[in-house]
Design a protein around this motif. Structure first.
Motif, PDB file in Angstrom:
ATOM      1  N   ARG A  46     -21.738 -18.244   5.531  1.00 11.49           N
ATOM      2  CA  ARG A  46     -22.102 -16.954   6.104  1.00 11.49           C
ATOM      3  C   ARG A  46     -22.421 -15.932   5.022  1.00 11.49           C
ATOM      4  O   ARG A  46     -23.174 -14.992   5.261  1.00 11.49           O
ATOM      5  N   LYS A  87     -27.092 -19.969   8.740  1.00 10.52           N
ATOM      6  CA  LYS A  87     -26.013 -19.114   9.225  1.00 10.52           C
ATOM      7  C   LYS A  87     -25.711 -17.948   8.283  1.00 10.52           C
ATOM      8  O   LYS A  87     -24.828 -17.132   8.559  1.00 10.52           O
ATOM      9  N   GLN A 131     -25.433 -14.547   6.630  1.00  9.80           N
ATOM     10  CA  GLN A 131     -25.527 -13.155   7.039  1.00  9.80           C
ATOM     11  C   GLN A 131     -25.647 -12.233   5.820  1.00  9.80           C
ATOM     12  O   GLN A 131     -26.207 -11.154   5.915  1.00  9.80           O
ATOM     13  N   GLN A 178     -30.219 -15.058  10.855  1.00  6.78           N
ATOM     14  CA  GLN A 178     -29.004 -14.275  11.047  1.00  6.78           C
ATOM     15  C   GLN A 178     -28.704 -13.348   9.881  1.00  6.78           C
ATOM     16  O   GLN A 178     -27.679 -12.675   9.855  1.00  6.78           O
ATOM     17  N   LYS A 226     -28.271 -10.348   7.558  1.00 11.73           N
ATOM     18  CA  LYS A 226     -28.068  -8.920   7.783  1.00 11.73           C
ATOM     19  C   LYS A 226     -28.143  -8.112   6.488  1.00 11.73           C
ATOM     20  O   LYS A 226     -28.488  -6.932   6.522  1.00 11.73           O
ATOM     21  N   GLN A 228     -34.997 -11.037  11.556  1.00 10.81           N
ATOM     22  CA  GLN A 228     -34.119 -10.330  12.466  1.00 10.81           C
ATOM     23  C   GLN A 228     -34.695 -10.244  13.867  1.00 10.81           C
ATOM     24  O   GLN A 228     -35.900 -10.091  14.055  1.00 10.81           O
TER      25      GLN A 228
END
Length: 282
Positions: free
Chosen positions: A137, A158, A160, A181, A183, A203
């Motif tokens: 992540r 996965k 982020q 995913q 961010k 996104q």
């Protein structure tokens, strides 16, 4: 071994304590901590701020580890046995002296957070199965020597958070657009001049990717839902828009942010909204 370290080991064994913190104890060799590798029940081991230069193969005996912290040591290499830690979720190897990762390193099936910040790694340091770490992540590769980011980065779907600041990157692969995913993307302190157009595809419509790109390059910040949300759909190869970031304006041309209209520091940027070019120029 000091009495305090001996006490830590004994208390963990006798009380079945799952967390052991041996940070800042002047440890230069894990094998000197007698009984440490008999603590197969522990789930967290912190050895940050010590003087370790290697990690022994015995690390595999700590089979229940979920968190392993080696931050700020002098580790130059890792044993292949580290990939035997099948429950490991968080691995911090930041601020060491690694210039390569061991064969099979990508065989950590539960790893979610990997910190390799402040090492001597580059694209040739990664083993062939590194991008099999599909449970990641957050991946921190800042302050290393990467000139390119391998296209296989797109397999880490996965992710982020991806931190690549202070490397020698000259471009990002188009496959970064497969990180749906993602961010946060930290890429300041590199030699980048453009972002791949595929980046705007990372996104969904209701979110804004946070991209931090310093030194006269853009910084995108997430904004709460509402009129100040930047929607990637506004950025397309056929449109030109001004992006208003607090007091900073950026020009988006053909899907690539081309530079600052006004300069500012990252701390000045809080909200983003997309304004039509005609309205801004009026």
């Amino acid at each position: 071994m000091s009495k305090s370290l001996k006490k830590l080991v004994e208390e963990s064994r006798e009380k079945n304590q799952p967390e052991v913190d041996m940070s800042d104890r002047g440890i230069s060799n894990m094998l000197d901590v007698h009984g440490l590798f008999s603590l197969s029940h522990i789930t967290q081991l912190v050895l940050s701020h010590n003087k370790l230069t290697t990690v022994p193969a015995n690390i595999a005996e700590l089979k229940n580890l979920e968190v392993l912290n080696f931050f700020n040591n002098q580790i130059e290499e890792l044993p292949t046995q580290i990939s035997s830690l099948q429950k490991l979720k968080h691995l911090n190897l930041g601020m060491n002296r690694l210039n390569t990762l061991p064969r099979g390193f990508g065989s950590l099936p539960a790893l979610e957070v990997l910190d390799l910040t402040y090492n001597n790694l580059n694209e040739n340091s990664l083993p062939g199965n590194f991008f099999y770490l599909t449970t990641l992540r957050a991946l921190y590769l800042s302050d290393n020597d990467f000139e390119i980011l391998p296209p296989d980065i797109g397999k880490l779907t996965k992710l982020q958070i991806l931190s690549l600041r202070d490397n020698d990157l000259i471009s990002l692969p188009k496959e970064i657009g497969e990180l749906t995913q993602l961010k946060e993307l930290h890429i300041q302190g590199n030699r980048l001049t453009v972002l791949p157009p595929e980046l705007v595809n990372t996104q969904p419509q209701q979110e804004c990717l946070s991209v931090c790109w310093m030194h006269k390059v853009p910084i995108w910040l997430r904004a709460s839902a509402g009129p100040d949300v930047l929607e990637p759909s506004y950025i397309s190869p056929t449109s030109i828009h001004w992006l208003q970031f607090s007091r900073v304006q950026l020009l988006v041309l053909d899907g690539v942010i081309t530079g600052f209209v006004a300069s500012a520091q990252s701390r000045d940027l809080f909200f983003c909204r997309c304004l039509p070019l005609e309205k801004e120029m009026a």
